[in-house]
Enzyme design. Structure first.
Site, PDB file in Angstrom:
ATOM      1  N   HIS A 187      32.792  36.459  44.617  1.00  0.00           N
ATOM      2  CA  HIS A 187      33.288  35.451  43.481  1.00  0.00           C
ATOM      3  C   HIS A 187      32.137  34.510  42.732  1.00  0.00           C
ATOM      4  O   HIS A 187      32.489  34.390  41.625  1.00  0.00           O
ATOM      5  CB  HIS A 187      34.463  34.494  44.015  1.00  0.00           C
ATOM      6  CG  HIS A 187      35.288  33.991  43.012  1.00  0.00           C
ATOM      7  ND1 HIS A 187      34.996  33.759  41.626  1.00  0.00           N
ATOM      8  CD2 HIS A 187      36.873  33.707  43.228  1.00  0.00           C
ATOM      9  CE1 HIS A 187      36.283  33.338  40.964  1.00  0.00           C
ATOM     10  NE2 HIS A 187      37.048  33.321  42.064  1.00  0.00           N
ATOM     11  N   ASP A 405      41.503  51.812  32.423  1.00  0.00           N
ATOM     12  CA  ASP A 405      41.460  53.282  32.303  1.00  0.00           C
ATOM     13  C   ASP A 405      40.211  54.097  32.344  1.00  0.00           C
ATOM     14  O   ASP A 405      39.632  53.775  31.372  1.00  0.00           O
ATOM     15  CB  ASP A 405      42.386  53.632  31.040  1.00  0.00           C
ATOM     16  CG  ASP A 405      42.472  55.060  30.711  1.00  0.00           C
ATOM     17  OD1 ASP A 405      42.185  55.942  31.508  1.00  0.00           O
ATOM     18  OD2 ASP A 405      43.000  55.287  29.525  1.00  0.00           O
TER      19      ASP A 405
END
Length: 458
Positions: A187, A405
């Site tokens: 993170h 995608d």
């Protein structure tokens, strides 16, 4: 819709469903390799991490699941080997995101930094055992860590984050032809928005897009502390609150159960109505209403003593709240923790509107000066946010990870592997239209039963 699991196994689901079967998912990993940037990048230097990066150096694991490449998507990627395509695109996108190819270290100021070694991202290819299909991954809106951890690579024997790379990637192939991409990312390298932009940039690179839609802005010096540091807020997010209710014994003595509660648009509107009904608020957001509701309900479920102070923490995106706003594509943490504190007696004696009002006040508190003060506060104190007697809400409901995608269409599902701490509640978008929110949390068994009853009333 409710799912439940034990910390070390699967428990019976609420609503009288039969106990779930043992996870069918079984994965065999190949040897890890390194994927360095495809062309030369800066090395031999230290990459600066801001004070907003320092406080959240935890590993976040996510999984993206895709149907068989032959099922549709970009024609150029249909016939290519999935792992080879992802590896090649990763090498190319790392030229732009080259700090991810480095390793974490400690700066002369004794703060976390990135050593620009250029050695690369750890990449693993894996295959699910015979008989395992993508369907065996389960529902990522109700994640099962025992199964999903097999889809993400963790460095064996690593004792701390300095022994873990900033990022690992695992591609798991299934008998049905589908595959899963599992990522473990620190993170400190970026927040949810930054991670989303990186994954989408990686996906664009795989699809052959000439220029990234959102190229990364790498210079984190825009968030350096003032000289001298000048904190102007008390920053109660760092406060250590005594556990006068002895909830530690409750957690130690019972199984930790996880459940996911689905709030569809109608139910969310009922929650907002509850938040507005008390007359304390004239308007509120869905987040403020839902956060107030679950904070209050968790407080009651844990049976906290009336005098027990309880803290709510949540992150606010500061990108546009800074003056001037952070540059587009800022590569780093642009979020800051804000807080609300109340006694259990105060929360439970008042309607939901009181808790929602406290959440709203915490949101409004986040101004440019508050965020600069938070940066300076860490510089002056090196304090870490305390999770004692705390609920930390993390919101992923607005992150468009489903848009990643790589050339074979959007993921059929994506989501977290687990919750990082027992104090964390996760808000996840749910449904095709993403207008519903799943609330995922873990509680001791008796407290979870009480929380379930409170949710059934909504």
């Amino acid at each position: 819709m409710v799912a439940e699991r034990k910390e070390n196994g699967v428990a019976a689901a609420a609503g009288g469903e039969k106990p779930a079967a043992e996870p069918k998912l079984s994965v065999k990993r190949g040897e890890p390799t390194l994927v360095p940037p495809a062309s030369p990048t800066p090395t031999g230097e230290q990459y600066y991490l801001s004070n907003l990066d320092q406080n959240i150096a935890v590993i976040v694991q996510t999984v993206y699941c895709y149907k068989s490449p032959a099922a549709g998507g970009d024609k150029d990627n249909k016939d290519g080997d999935v792992a080879a395509v992802l590896r090649d695109a990763l090498a190319r996108v790392l030229v732009e995101y080259h700090p991810l190819a480095g390793r974490l270290g400690i700066s002369p100021e004794m703060k976390l930094t990135v050593e620009l070694t250029g050695e690369g991202v750890v990449f693993v290819e894996a295959d699910a055992a015979d008989g395992c299909d993508l369907a065996d991954v389960g529902d990522l809106t109700k994640p099962d860590p025992a199964a999903l951890s097999q889809l993400v690579y963790s460095v064996p024997g690593a004792k701390n984050i300095l022994e873990m790379p900033p990022m690992t990637a695992q591609v798991t192939r299934f008998r049905c032809g589908g595959f899963a991409l599992g990522l473990a990312m620190n993170h400190c390298m970026f927040d949810g928005i930054g991670a989303m932009e990186f994954v989408n940039s990686w996906a664009e690179t795989a699809r052959g897009v000439a220029e990234l839609t959102v190229p990364p802005f790498l210079d984190r010096a825009v968030l350096k502390p003032r000289s001298p540091p000048s904190p102007t807020f008390p920053h109660h997010e760092f406060a250590e609150i005594p556990d006068v209710s002895d909830t530690a014994a409750l957690y130690a003595g019972q199984d930790l159960l996880y459940r996911s509660f689905c709030f569809d648009p109608d139910r969310l509107e009922r929650v907002r109505s509850l938040a507005l009904a008390g007359g304390e608020l004239s308007r509120c957001t869905t987040f403020e209403a839902l956060s107030g509701l679950v904070w209050r309900a968790r407080t009651r479920a844990l049976a906290l003593a009336p005098e027990q102070r309880t803290k709510l923490l949540f992150a606010v995106d500061g990108r546009r709240r800074f003056t001037p706003p952070l540059p587009r594509g800022y590569f780093g943490n642009g979020i800051v923790l804000t807080n609300a504190i109340a006694t259990a007696g105060e929360l439970l004696a008042a309607p939901v509107s009181r808790a929602a009002a406290l959440v709203q006040e915490a949101v409004k508190m986040v101004t440019d000066e508050y965020m600069r003060s938070a940066v300076d506060y860490f510089e002056a104190t090196r304090a870490r946010p305390s999770l004692a007697s705390t609920l930390l809400i993390t919101t992923w409901s607005r992150l468009e990870f489903h848009g990643a995608d790589f050339g074979w269409g959007e993921p059929v599902m994506s989501g977290p592997v687990t919750l990082p701490e027992k104090e964390v509640i996760l808000f996840l978008a749910h449904g095709k239209e993403r207008k519903s929110i799943n609330v995922l949390l873990g509680l001791p068994a008796s407290a979870m039963d009480a929380f379930q009853e409170l949710m059934d009333e909504i």
